[in-house]
Design an enzyme around this catalytic site. Sequence first.
Site, mmCIF file in Angstrom:
data_model
loop_
_atom_site.group_PDB
_atom_site.id
_atom_site.type_symbol
_atom_site.label_atom_id
_atom_site.label_comp_id
_atom_site.label_asym_id
_atom_site.label_seq_id
_atom_site.Cartn_x
_atom_site.Cartn_y
_atom_site.Cartn_z
ATOM 1 C CB SER A 1 -29.310 112.422 87.496
ATOM 2 O OG SER A 1 -28.187 112.442 86.729
ATOM 3 C CG ASP B 1 -25.015 115.096 87.340
ATOM 4 O OD1 ASP B 1 -23.592 114.620 87.734
ATOM 5 O OD2 ASP B 1 -25.720 114.191 86.939
ATOM 6 C CG ASP C 1 -26.016 111.033 89.622
ATOM 7 O OD1 ASP C 1 -25.579 112.114 88.742
ATOM 8 O OD2 ASP C 1 -26.161 109.930 89.209
ATOM 9 C CG ASP D 1 -24.256 110.230 86.300
ATOM 10 O OD1 ASP D 1 -24.302 111.485 86.558
ATOM 11 O OD2 ASP D 1 -25.117 109.357 86.209
#
Length: 446
Positions: free
Chosen positions: A103, A241, A243, A245
């Site tokens: 993440s 960010d 990834d 999400d």
Amino acid sequence: MTRKLFGTDGVRGKANSYPMTADLALKIGAAAGRYFRRDGSNVHRVVIGKDTRLSGYMFENALTAGLTSTGMNVLLLGPVPTPAVGLLTTSMRADVGIMISASHNPHHDNGIKFFGPDGFKLSDQAEADIEALIASDIEPAQAQNIGRAKRIDDGRFRYAERVKATFPAGRLDGLRVVIDCANGAAYRVAPEVLWELGATVIPVGVSPNGVNINDGCGSTSTELAAQTIREQGADVGICLDGDADRVMILDERGQVADGDQIMALMAARWADQDRLNGGTLVATVMSNLGLERYLDGRGLRLERTAVGDRYVVEAMRANGWNLGGEQSGHIVMTDYATTGDGLLAGLQFLAAMVETGQPASALSKSFETVPQMLKNVRYAAGQAPLEAENVRKVIADAETKLVGQGRLLIRKSGTEPLIRVMAECEDDSLLQHVVDGIIAEVEAAV
């Protein structure tokens, strides 16, 4: 059982250090394969996505080896956002989805997140069952039943079309949008979606090299996007960010709106459109007290959960609520997605700009935040600083001082070895006093 590997968002740690090693990733893959391939048939399959970290190649191959060894067929998506894995798990009729990502963490970290066949993250019990399998002797498939693996080239295009279909405001013609992809998983798909919807796209953080993910860019480092907005005369900025999400929204001056402000705007708009199920927004204990007061003033309700978007989603699903998220920028819209989706949330904000004709600055601050302070203390394995007598005493004293004036939240991070100390209080001096006092005692304990 007591969970040791799985935290609040899968397994996470520094690459090539326990638990994020290639051999353990192979065992995790084999355990997941055995868990989901329960009937012994050879028609089970898994989709695997990843972000742009260098270590993603290693974990992708290790997981594939473990999964195929138990008879699972593996579909490799390559770099795609985490929400794309949730979407494609269901649309491609997979039994499980896996995202390889840490993440918003630096490049040297990585993680493994699981999605069930319904596209939602696994429950605590399912993760505990997989963890138990890891510790046992995992029965491999017979030679003729070993799984296959192949690359899927159109995963991001499927996701892009799904995201575009959620945009309620026609086109983005005339809007100049800075999109910061954090040199992460959305570095191609996010600019493509915005351009195809008509925006003038100004991309940053779209040159991943394996080690620059989240490095001076993205939702946790918005200075680059803010500078670009001012230099390019952009109307708005969307910062994702690693990834994709999470999201932060920047107005035309480069000022940041966090997840709380984004959720406030969306909850109010959805309520006005009679779309907010149960008149309830779901957020975590970290969300600002100002958000709760704002919703109360509009006759809406804030339901708080433990920290972690998975717990937000669990509450939403259990009660039929359709909007939730975290201050950190996870925005979950179960009408459209099974997990936080930064790009999708960004499009909802752009839709508000198009439909109201208002600038980003007029939409990005729905309420005045109650002053909030968050500080972290890192601790070593085996330490339990929150159990120290002096730490417990100073926490109790702080709670007494804040009665009627604010609130205090102290917890262990679910993704890093950190003690997080957060307090809210309209008296700045009292806020500083209680947080610094607790931090000092925790530091002494470690």
